[in-house]
Design a protein around this motif. Sequence first.
Motif, PDB file in Angstrom:
ATOM      1  N   LEU A 123       0.819  -1.205   0.000  1.00  0.00           N
ATOM      2  CA  LEU A 123       0.000   0.000   0.000  1.00  0.00           C
ATOM      3  C   LEU A 123       0.857   1.261   0.000  1.00  0.00           C
ATOM      4  O   LEU A 123       0.562   2.231  -0.711  1.00  0.00           O
ATOM      5  N   THR A 215      -2.167  -1.651  -6.117  1.00  0.00           N
ATOM      6  CA  THR A 215      -2.546  -0.409  -5.443  1.00  0.00           C
ATOM      7  C   THR A 215      -2.348   0.784  -6.368  1.00  0.00           C
ATOM      8  O   THR A 215      -3.187   1.694  -6.422  1.00  0.00           O
ATOM      9  N   LEU A 247      -7.686   5.954  -1.507  1.00  0.00           N
ATOM     10  CA  LEU A 247      -7.106   4.719  -0.978  1.00  0.00           C
ATOM     11  C   LEU A 247      -8.169   3.771  -0.447  1.00  0.00           C
ATOM     12  O   LEU A 247      -8.073   2.557  -0.632  1.00  0.00           O
ATOM     13  N   LEU A 251      -8.675  -0.092  -1.801  1.00  0.00           N
ATOM     14  CA  LEU A 251      -8.440  -1.256  -0.954  1.00  0.00           C
ATOM     15  C   LEU A 251      -9.268  -2.463  -1.383  1.00  0.00           C
ATOM     16  O   LEU A 251      -8.899  -3.604  -1.083  1.00  0.00           O
TER      17      LEU A 251
END
Length: 329
Positions: A123, A215, A247, A251
């Motif tokens: 991440l 990501t 973000l 996810l």
Amino acid sequence: MSTTTQRLGSTLRRTAWQAIPTVIGVILLNFFLMQLVPGDAADVIAAESGAATAETMAQLRTHFGLDLPVLNQLGAYLNNLAHLSLGVSPRHNVPVVDLIAGRLGATLLLMLTALGLALLAGLVLGGVMATHVGKWQDRLLSVLALLLYSTPGFWLGLMAIVLFAVKLGWLPTGGNITIGADLQGWDHVVDVAQHLILPALAMSGFLIAIFSRLTRSAMLEVSRQDHVRTAQAKGLGPVRITLRHVLRNALIPVTTVAGMHFGTLLGGSVVVEVVFSWPGLGRLALESVLARDYNVLLGILFLSSLLVIVANMLVDILHAWLDPRIQLR
């Protein structure tokens, strides 16, 4: 009870019902696959003893139920499962549950540490690449991700042992504790952590590459959506937009792939545990294959299947929490 709690509870019940036929299929498939493997525990025990008569071999097979017809063996296996038992290991002559319980904690510690490290690093690296797309940071980290993706885990582990254990002497070469040290409290925790670093790094290298690239692509896709442009028009700061709007939505694909690769971690643990002498289920599975101890191997496969199913159930629940629009059917 809040709407969110009710929705998560409904998701959990639905996924639990969907898992039942999967568990049944896994049990039957594992059992019949084991029947196709040549040899049994009696052959290995006889070979290790140096000599065995036909009568001795017959007594061993009768004692462990290896001479029964396949359907009778299946019935005995299902009866054991119904009574929450995995049978007895012919090799060790102890309940399979006890053998697995003694190794399960070490494997879960290694797997969860590797997965957590891979998610965190993936991440962070993916976020840096997405926020600096096309710049030198993006190019450098993309090359690093490609190297990690193409490097076998066992080779990465061996090179880590050579560098950090042999050359620098910073970390131990293998095991999960220092044998004979008899450490307690915080000293024991530090000792286990030192033994955990290298195998966790070796196991997480491949996943770090996958999560970072995923990501990056997910954040770039989300950043072009209308709700992100609306947040920018409202004057929200870039950090808040990135964390809360970009973000969080990125996810979802990352956690989906993480759940899919949970089984890969279980399979990869065999190699990593052998390289680092880690006393987990991976080494026990290898020892069971070599000893033709199929009761233990069936127990490990059954437990591994349950862990993968539970991991995917948790991912479904996480998706329902991250995005209230998701409704599982």
